[in-house]
Design an enzyme around this catalytic site. Structure first.
Site, PDB file in Angstrom:
ATOM      1  CD  GLU A  42      -3.028   0.879   2.279  1.00  0.00           C
ATOM      2  OE1 GLU A  42      -3.343  -0.253   2.720  1.00  0.00           O
ATOM      3  OE2 GLU A  42      -3.506   1.929   2.735  1.00  0.00           O
ATOM      4  CE  LYS A  50      -6.256  -2.106   5.229  1.00  0.00           C
ATOM      5  NZ  LYS A  50      -5.372  -1.182   4.510  1.00  0.00           N
ATOM      6  CG  ASP A  92       1.917 -17.407  11.153  1.00  0.00           C
ATOM      7  OD1 ASP A  92       1.115 -16.770  10.447  1.00  0.00           O
ATOM      8  OD2 ASP A  92       1.736 -18.587  11.499  1.00  0.00           O
ATOM      9  CG  HIS A 142      -4.621   6.776   0.237  1.00  0.00           C
ATOM     10  ND1 HIS A 142      -4.081   5.894   1.137  1.00  0.00           N
ATOM     11  CD2 HIS A 142      -5.192   6.049  -0.740  1.00  0.00           C
ATOM     12  CE1 HIS A 142      -4.328   4.672   0.714  1.00  0.00           C
ATOM     13  NE2 HIS A 142      -4.989   4.730  -0.420  1.00  0.00           N
TER      14      HIS A 142
HETATM   15  C1  MEV Z   1      -6.098   2.499   4.980  1.00  0.00           C
HETATM   16  O1  MEV Z   1      -5.254   1.456   4.614  1.00  0.00           O
HETATM   17  C2  MEV Z   1      -6.177   2.619   6.478  1.00  0.00           C
HETATM   18  C3  MEV Z   1      -7.151   3.664   7.015  1.00  0.00           C
HETATM   19  O2  MEV Z   1      -8.458   3.437   6.479  1.00  0.00           O
HETATM   20  C4  MEV Z   1      -7.151   3.529   8.508  1.00  0.00           C
HETATM   21  C5  MEV Z   1      -8.197   4.358   9.224  1.00  0.00           C
HETATM   22  O3  MEV Z   1      -9.242   4.661   8.631  1.00  0.00           O
HETATM   23  O4  MEV Z   1      -7.958   4.666  10.413  1.00  0.00           O
HETATM   24  C6  MEV Z   1      -6.764   5.053   6.574  1.00  0.00           C
END
Ligand code: MEV
Length: 437
Positions: A85, A279, A295, A392
C-alpha cells in the site's frame, strides 16, 4: 478438457509450469515468461525459495521499504516494512519524525506467555478425571523432557498445565490448557510437539490408572497451540503536553487533541469504524511482521480476537487528555520470534533483523507495536484534519502513472505538477494528455 491432475506435487517444477500453461493459458509463452522473469538468477537462492513451500512456480514480490527516525525507549531505529500500500511507509516515517521531536515512543512488554491445548472427550465422573490428572502431572514433564531440554536451558519451557472442564459448553469435552515461555522463538513447533506428547501420556496413563478403571477410554480430538495469546502482550504509547502538539490547519492544538480523542472513542464503541481503525494499525504491524519473517496470519487472528475480548469488536488503541497531557496508546497480543522459522533462512529477513540490531523477541514485540501505533496516529491525524485522500492519492500517484505507462520525464513532470493539485485518476490522465499534445 479436465483440469484435474493426479500426482501434481511429484512433477518437476518445469513439468508443473508446462501443465499450468497448457491447461489454463492456452500454451501462451508470455504466461510462462511472467513466471520465469521472477525467478532469482542465483540458482541456490531460488532453490531456497522453492523449498519454503510445495508446488513453487515463481516468487511473488512485495516491496521491502524502510521507515527511518523512530525513537523507541530512547533508542534509534530504522524499521523495515514489507507492504504494497503506497502511503503506509510515508505515514510511518512522518509519525516517527513527529514523535521523535517529542521524546519518542515508549513500549513495554507486559507478558510473554504462549498457550497450547489438548482437546479431549471423557465420559466418566469429573472428580475421577481431576484426581487422575493431578496424580500424573510429573509424568507429563518427564515424558516431554527431551523436547523441553533446550528450551529449559534457555530459561523457557512449560509454565503450567491445567485440566479444564468444558462439559457445560459441550458434552464430555475437557482440555489440558498449557502455558509456555518460548523465549525468542514463536514456538509453534515446540508447543505442538509438547502437546502431542501430553496427549500420548494422557491416553497411556488413563488406560492403566486405577481411578479410571471401567471408564470409557479418553478420546483425543486434537492437540494444537492457540493463536489467542492475551498474556503475550505489549503496550506502546506516546505522550506530550497539548501545547507541544503541532499546529494543524483550521484547528487549535486542543481542538485537534479533542477531535483525535473523539475519533478513537468512536472506534471504541462503533464496530464498523473499529474494524477500519484497527486495519490501519495492522498496516504497520503486518508490514514489520512480514519483514521479520513472522507469521502474520497468527498475529492477525490473535489481535482481532483481542479486539473482541469485551464481547464487542473495539479499537485496539486508546487516546486520552488528562489536564494538559495528550496520551495515545496501543495494547496488543503478539506472538513473534527472532530465532527459528524463516528468521534463519530468508536472506531479506536476516537483513531486516540486522537492520533492527538483531533484537530479542521482546524488543521486536515493542517495535511492531510502535509501528502499529505510528500508523494509527498518521491515519487519524489525516482523518480529523485534511481527510485521508490528500496524502493517500499523492502516494498513489506513481501507481497511476505506471498504470498509464508514463515515461520517466512524464513522471517527473507529474510529480512536480501534483505537488499543488489534487490527485485523481482522471486528473493524471488529463495531465498526461496535455503534456503529450
Ligand atoms: C487504509 O489502509 C487505512 C485507514 O483506512 C485507517 C483508518 O481509517 O484509520 C486510513
Amino acid at each position: 478438457m479436465s483440469k484435474n491432475i493426479a500426482g501434481f506435487s511429484r512433477k518437476t517444477k518445469e513439468e508443473k509450469i508446462e501443465w499450468l500453461i497448457t491447461t489454463y493459458f492456452g500454451g501462451n509463452k508470455d504466461a510462462k515468461q511472467t513466471l520465469v522473469s521472477y525467478w532469482n538468477s542465483d540458482d541456490k537462492l531460488q532453490q531456497l525459495h522453492d523449498e519454503f513451500i510445495e508446488n513453487t512456480v515463481s516468487n511473488f514480490y512485495l516491496p521491502l521499504g524502510v521507515a527511518p527516525n523512530f525513537i523507541i525507549n530512547e533508542k534509534e531505529y530504522t524499521i523495515p516494512m514489507v507492504i504494497e500500500e503506497s502511503s503506509v511507509i510515508a505515514a510511518a516515517a512522518k509519525a516517527a519524525k513527529y514523535w521523535g521531536a517529542r521524546g519518542g515512543f515508549r513500549a513495554t512488554v507486559l507478558g510473554q506467555e504462549k498457550i497450547g491445548q489438548v482437546h479431549f472427550m471423557y465420559t466418566g465422573a469429573p472428580e475421577k478425571l481431576f484426581s487422575f490428572f493431578n496424580s500424573i502431572e510429573a509424568q507429563f514433564h518427564q515424558d516431554s523432557a527431551s523436547i523441553t531440554k533446550n528450551m529449559n536451558a534457555r530459561g523457557g519451557g512449560i509454565s503450567s498445565l491445567t485440566l479444564v472442564d468444558k462439559t457445560l459448553e459441550l458434552d464430555n469435552y475437557y482440555q489440558i490448557h498449557v502455558c509456555f515461555n518460548t523465549i525468542d522463538s514463536m514456538g509453534a513447533n515446540f508447543i505442538n510437539s509438547c502437546l502431542e506428547q501430553f496427549a500420548k501420556t494422557l491416553v497411556r496413563e488413563a488406560a492403566i490408572h486405577a481411578d479410571l478403571k471401567g471408564e470409557e477410554p479418553i478420546e483425543i480430538v486434537m492437540s494444537i497451540l492457540s493463536n489467542y495469546v492475551p498474556n503475550c502482550l505489549v503496550r506502546a504509547e506516546v505522550r506530550c503536553t497539548i501545547d507541544d502538539l503541532e499546529p494543524e490547519e483550521g484547528l487549535t492544538k486542543r481542538e485537534f487533541a479533542e477531535k483525535f480523542v473523539r475519533a478513537v472513542e468512536i472506534a471504541r464503541i462503533e464496530p464498523h469504524r473499529a474494524v477500519t481503525h484497527n486495519k490501519g494499525i495492522m498496516n504497520g504491524i503486518d508490514a514489520v511482521v512480514l519483514a521479520t519473517g513472522n507469521d502474520f496470519r497468527a498475529v492477525e487472528a490473535g489481535i482481532h480476537a483481542y479486539a473482541s475480548r469485551s464481547g464487542q469488536y473495539r479499537s485496539l488503541s486508546t487516546a486520552t487528555i488528562t489536564e494538559d497531557e495528550f496520551c495515545f496508546a496501543l495494547e496488543i497480543p503478539l506472538a513473534v520470534g527472532t530465532v527459528g522459522g524463516l528468521t534463519n533462512l530468508h536472506p531479506l529477513v536476516k537483513w531486516s533483523m540486522q537492520l533492527l540490531g538483531n533484537p530479542k523477541a521482546s524488543e521486536l514485540m515493542e517495535l511492531i507495536a510502535v509501528a502499529g501505533l505510528a500508523q494509527n496516529f498518521g491515519a487519524l491525524r489525516s482523518l480529523v484534519t485534511s481527510g485521508i485522500q490528500k496524502g493517500h492519492m499523492k502516494m498513489h500517484l506513481l501507481n497511476i502513472l505506471n498504470q498509464l505507462n508514463a515515461d520517466a520525464t512524464q513522471k517527473e513532470a507529474a510529480v512536480e505538477h501534483f505537488k499543488t493539485t489534487p490527485v485523481s485518476f482522471s486528473a493524471v490522465t488529463e495531465f498526461l494528455k496535455a503534456t503529450n499534445a
